[in-house]
Design a protein around this motif. Structure first.
Motif, PDB file in Angstrom:
ATOM      1  N   THR A   1      40.198  40.310  48.524  1.00 21.34           N
ATOM      2  CA  THR A   1      40.363  38.874  48.786  1.00 21.34           C
ATOM      3  C   THR A   1      41.813  38.581  49.150  1.00 21.34           C
ATOM      4  O   THR A   1      42.737  39.115  48.531  1.00 21.34           O
TER       5      THR A   1
ATOM      6  N   LYS B   1      38.021  40.405  42.961  1.00 17.03           N
ATOM      7  CA  LYS B   1      39.296  39.983  43.545  1.00 17.03           C
ATOM      8  C   LYS B   1      39.818  40.993  44.568  1.00 17.03           C
ATOM      9  O   LYS B   1      40.678  40.656  45.374  1.00 17.03           O
TER      10      LYS B   1
ATOM     11  N   GLY C   1      43.667  36.983  44.712  1.00 19.20           N
ATOM     12  CA  GLY C   1      43.248  38.114  45.528  1.00 19.20           C
ATOM     13  C   GLY C   1      44.232  39.253  45.440  1.00 19.20           C
ATOM     14  O   GLY C   1      45.426  39.058  45.181  1.00 19.20           O
TER      15      GLY C   1
END
Length: 275
Positions: free
Chosen positions: A228, A225, A189
């Motif tokens: 996250t 991503k 993330g």
């Protein structure tokens, strides 16, 4: 989404997943109209995405899966996601590796794709804590035999994670003694608040060592991503020199990234500048 009868299954499922995440849920009949495909096709796509663990089927449709910050998908589960984006990112990132340089590749499915594009870059020294990445180079060398310009590959020791990365004190000690020109780093993330993060505490420490040992840090991450957050942060956005991502990254996210680092969007002219 625009209707298109000729979308490949992978492209169609990427569109479905983006729509589910954007809207917080979709109905099957909405997807059939938007994609111009049959009810049965949409249901098969939802079944496939549910098996990958990226959405949850509900009566008449699907909703996003909200992962716990400690959830770490295995390599096989992640390898089926965002395939086209990862390939585009890998191709763009490979252009940043200079012949004869010492580079490091972290674990992850995007760095695995990148490794395959680095096979043609001569005289690399490659340090990696990824079993999968090391296998790419070793398999190529076994097939081609001894050839001039083949990469020298150093695989760190350590304890294997679900992502097939080697982490822990053995890996940390090996990495701390080395110095890389460029680190190509895959992430779980990335966000303005948490920076770069992972659900695995031991992997966070190993990634922290990789960042510290690199002159330049290049993050390779698809647009999903962004936003996250995993359990443990290991670097801030200001510690990253370049983000290589795909066209799916939203305009607001692009603006945020460009405040901290160079942004390379695969398949587009560059925005941002070197920092």
């Amino acid at each position: 989404m625009s209707e298109n009868q000729n979308l490949l299954a992978e492209q169609r499922r990427t569109l479905i997943l983006d729509e589910v995440r954007r809207r917080g849920g979709v109905r099957v009949n909405e997807l059939t109209r938007q994609l111009g495909v049959s009810d049965m096709t949409v249901r098969r796509d939802l079944d496939a995405l549910a098996r990958q663990g990226v959405l949850e089927k509900v009566h008449g449709g699907a909703v996003p899966v909200v992962d716990a910050s400690t959830h770490e998908p295995g390599f096989e589960a992640k390898s089926g996601l965002e395939l086209s984006a990862k390939e585009d990112i890998a191709r763009a990132a490979a252009a940043l590796a200079a012949p004869g340089s010492a580079i490091a590749l972290s674990g992850g499915t995007t760095t695995y794709a990148l490794a395959q594009h680095l096979l043609d870059v001569p005289d690399l020294t490659v340090v990696t804590n990824s079993v999968r990445v090391a296998d790419v180079f070793h398999t190529a060398q076994r097939s081609a035999g001894s050839r001039p310009g083949a990469a020298t590959v150093v695989l760190t020791g350590g304890v294997r994670t679900p992502s097939d990365s080697l982490v822990g004190p053995v890996a940390d000690q090996a990495i701390a003694a080395l110095h890389f020109d460029v680190l190509f780093l895959g992430v779980h993330g990335i966000s303005p608040r948490a920076g770069l993060s992972t659900p695995n505490l031991a992997e966070a420490e190993t990634n922290r060592r990789l960042v510290q040992s690199a002159r330049r840090v290049v993050v390779v991450a698809d647009h999903t991503k962004w936003g996250t957050v995993g359990l443990s942060s290991f670097a801030s956005l200001d510690q990253v020199d370049t983000l290589v991502t795909d066209r799916g990254l939203a305009p607001e996210a692009r603006a945020e990234v460009s405040e901290h680092m160079r942004l390379v969007v695969a398949g587009e002219p560059e925005s941002g500048t070197d920092i």
